[in-house]
Design a protein around this motif. Sequence first.
Motif, mmCIF file in Angstrom:
data_model
loop_
_atom_site.group_PDB
_atom_site.id
_atom_site.type_symbol
_atom_site.label_atom_id
_atom_site.label_comp_id
_atom_site.label_asym_id
_atom_site.label_seq_id
_atom_site.Cartn_x
_atom_site.Cartn_y
_atom_site.Cartn_z
ATOM 1 N N LEU A 1 -27.483 -17.040 49.738
ATOM 2 C CA LEU A 1 -27.953 -15.792 49.121
ATOM 3 C C LEU A 1 -27.099 -15.520 47.908
ATOM 4 C CD1 LEU A 1 -27.939 -13.896 52.476
ATOM 5 C CD2 LEU A 1 -29.976 -13.944 51.070
ATOM 6 N N ALA A 2 -27.690 -14.893 46.888
ATOM 7 C CA ALA A 2 -26.917 -14.537 45.691
ATOM 8 C C ALA A 2 -27.231 -13.110 45.277
ATOM 9 C CB ALA A 2 -27.237 -15.489 44.542
ATOM 10 N N VAL A 3 -26.208 -12.469 44.697
ATOM 11 C CA VAL A 3 -26.402 -11.157 44.076
ATOM 12 C C VAL A 3 -26.198 -11.347 42.581
ATOM 13 C CG1 VAL A 3 -25.554 -8.793 43.873
ATOM 14 C CG2 VAL A 3 -25.586 -9.912 46.119
ATOM 15 N N ALA B 1 -37.173 -16.100 46.413
ATOM 16 C CA ALA B 1 -37.517 -14.687 46.647
ATOM 17 C C ALA B 1 -36.482 -13.836 45.925
ATOM 18 C CB ALA B 1 -37.479 -14.380 48.139
ATOM 19 N N VAL B 2 -36.945 -12.863 45.128
ATOM 20 C CA VAL B 2 -36.032 -11.972 44.402
ATOM 21 C C VAL B 2 -36.356 -10.526 44.766
ATOM 22 C CG1 VAL B 2 -35.293 -11.144 42.129
ATOM 23 C CG2 VAL B 2 -35.810 -13.580 42.455
ATOM 24 N N ARG B 3 -35.347 -9.784 45.187
ATOM 25 C CA ARG B 3 -35.526 -8.342 45.345
ATOM 26 C C ARG B 3 -34.723 -7.681 44.253
ATOM 27 N NH1 ARG B 3 -37.789 -6.376 49.869
ATOM 28 N NH2 ARG B 3 -36.710 -4.386 49.801
ATOM 29 N N VAL B 4 -35.197 -6.509 43.774
ATOM 30 C CA VAL B 4 -34.526 -5.813 42.677
ATOM 31 C C VAL B 4 -34.034 -4.459 43.164
ATOM 32 C CG1 VAL B 4 -34.855 -4.764 40.395
ATOM 33 C CG2 VAL B 4 -35.979 -6.934 40.943
ATOM 34 N N PHE C 1 -29.762 -6.979 40.193
ATOM 35 C CA PHE C 1 -29.572 -5.652 39.619
ATOM 36 C C PHE C 1 -30.029 -5.612 38.173
ATOM 37 C CE2 PHE C 1 -27.322 -3.002 42.657
ATOM 38 C CZ PHE C 1 -26.854 -3.923 43.577
ATOM 39 N N VAL D 1 -32.208 -19.808 47.482
ATOM 40 C CA VAL D 1 -33.610 -19.372 47.422
ATOM 41 C C VAL D 1 -33.804 -17.872 47.550
ATOM 42 C CG1 VAL D 1 -34.610 -21.528 48.222
ATOM 43 C CG2 VAL D 1 -33.849 -19.839 49.902
ATOM 44 N N SER D 2 -32.709 -17.117 47.782
ATOM 45 C CA SER D 2 -32.861 -15.664 47.946
ATOM 46 C C SER D 2 -31.885 -14.941 47.061
ATOM 47 C CB SER D 2 -32.570 -15.280 49.392
ATOM 48 O OG SER D 2 -33.331 -16.046 50.287
ATOM 49 N N VAL D 3 -32.407 -14.060 46.194
ATOM 50 C CA VAL D 3 -31.550 -13.389 45.210
ATOM 51 C C VAL D 3 -31.821 -11.888 45.211
ATOM 52 C CG1 VAL D 3 -31.014 -13.173 42.753
ATOM 53 C CG2 VAL D 3 -31.474 -15.432 43.725
ATOM 54 N N LEU D 4 -30.721 -11.122 45.211
ATOM 55 C CA LEU D 4 -30.813 -9.680 45.012
ATOM 56 C C LEU D 4 -30.360 -9.402 43.591
ATOM 57 C CD1 LEU D 4 -31.286 -6.832 46.111
ATOM 58 C CD2 LEU D 4 -28.896 -6.793 46.806
#
Lengths: 204, 204
Positions: A144-146, A184-187, A172, A167-170
């Motif tokens: 996971l990455a921020v 997958a990216v959440r903002v 900002f 494969v998963s990024v939060l």
Amino acid sequence: SLPPPTLERLPVYVRVLDDLARHGETTASSSRVAELAGVAPAQVRKDLSRLGTYGTRGVGYDVADLAAHVRRALRLSDAHRVIVVGAGHLGQAVARYGGLRARGFEVVALTDVDPAVVGRSVDGVLVRHEDDLAEVVASTGATLAVLAVPPGAAQGTLDALAAAGVVSVLSFVPGRLTVPDGMAVRVVDVAAELQILSFYASSP
Amino acid sequence: SLPPPTLERLPVYVRVLDDLARHGETTASSSRVAELAGVAPAQVRKDLSRLGTYGTRGVGYDVADLAAHVRRALRLSDAHRVIVVGAGHLGQAVARYGGLRARGFEVVALTDVDPAVVGRSVDGVLVRHEDDLAEVVASTGATLAVLAVPPGAAQGTLDALAAAGVVSVLSFVPGRLTVPDGMAVRVVDVAAELQILSFYASSP
Ligand SMILES: NC(=O)c1ccc[n+]([C@@H]2O[C@H](COP(=O)([O-])OP(=O)(O)OC[C@H]3O[C@@H](n4cnc5c(N)ncnc54)[C@H](O)[C@@H]3O)[C@@H](O)[C@H]2O)c1
Ligand SMILES: NC(=O)c1ccc[n+]([C@@H]2O[C@H](COP(=O)([O-])OP(=O)(O)OC[C@H]3O[C@@H](n4cnc5c(N)ncnc54)[C@H](O)[C@@H]3O)[C@@H](O)[C@H]2O)c1
């Protein structure tokens, strides 16, 4: 399977139930959970019934039991390793955030491009150079990455993360991003949160 | 009126539509908006129809028109003034965030208790002492606050904000808070976001 709005409330229920257990409350009504979670009681009952758990009339839910149920539904298993890309104000605040370790997320590295920051450590975690991202991901096992870089660097770092197998990024960084396939990216966006708050404040 | 999940997607649509306009795209299909917003096209159409706006078959939506519609639905009017409580790493990152001013939010003050920070300025905005909170709120007209203090200071600062007349707070401190009457609090929690991301990553 679970509708996204229900799924996205589950982390709040986990936090609330852990908090109840810490305070020695072994049972809780749906309105007690609702009050601490900031959600309507009927919504709590509806969400929890979707997980196949029901409270006992007059007693409520068994806190430990329910917490285990919700964790299973969220598939919270072993610890996940996180890399923070961008070790500026925001990246450092995220890397130092006690709430991550408490919920099984370990920040294993930060990356940056600024020579004044690379090589230092934040709360005991080393800041590596962005050029070494692929090697850092491979050696730490981060999944996971921020993303906490300036807007101009966001697309490049997102592509580098995909190439490194994260494969998963939060993120900002709310500008336009082309999300690599399979990622997958959440903002998170403070401005959007404030827009929602000001809407409710202006409602009669 | 608007169901909360729809309302909470509106700020994303505003951002996407502003972005399309900046890139000279004057019309957009629901799937174009959906792609940039990270939402399913059917959901976009459903949300927008709730606002009473419909695209033209084969052409899509008029971007400027739709942006005005969504802003009206969100009641985005004049600028709102924001106070950031806690001028540490997170508070400073929020105070410097360009996305706030771009959407009508002006950070008018930060507060802190650390003498090494009080009296300095962040991006041109002065850090005041927390003891002066009531006077700072009165003189700046701040109506919104972002809470970025250590967990132990959260309840006290929340109560002080309520006493000073601030009714909308975005909190980064996810522990148990007793929300004063009449106040709305939204919580941002990186750990919850990562739990949701790791759930989707583990879904086949
Ligand atoms: N979404 C939100 O609510 C929100 C809130 C605050 C800040 N932000 C955004 O978060 C980002 C970080 O904010 P900040 O205050 O920490 O800024 P900052 O300038 O303090 O930190 C950014 C860091 O990124 C590093 N960097 C630049 N290019 C890089 C690259 N290619 N790879 C790795 N690191 C790189 C810089 O050297 C710097 O240390 C900004 O884009 C800001 O707009 C968003
Ligand atoms: N929810 C999340 O996702 C998330 C992410 C990162 C950090 N956090 C939390 O945000 C908070 C701030 O994090 P940080 O890294 O900026 O910490 P920090 O220690 O750098 O900053 C906290 C600041 O608050 C100040 N402060 C202490 N008591 C105060 C009071 N009564 N009134 C005003 N200011 C006061 C301190 O002097 C300090 O400057 C912490 O509680 C942290 O756990 C949450």
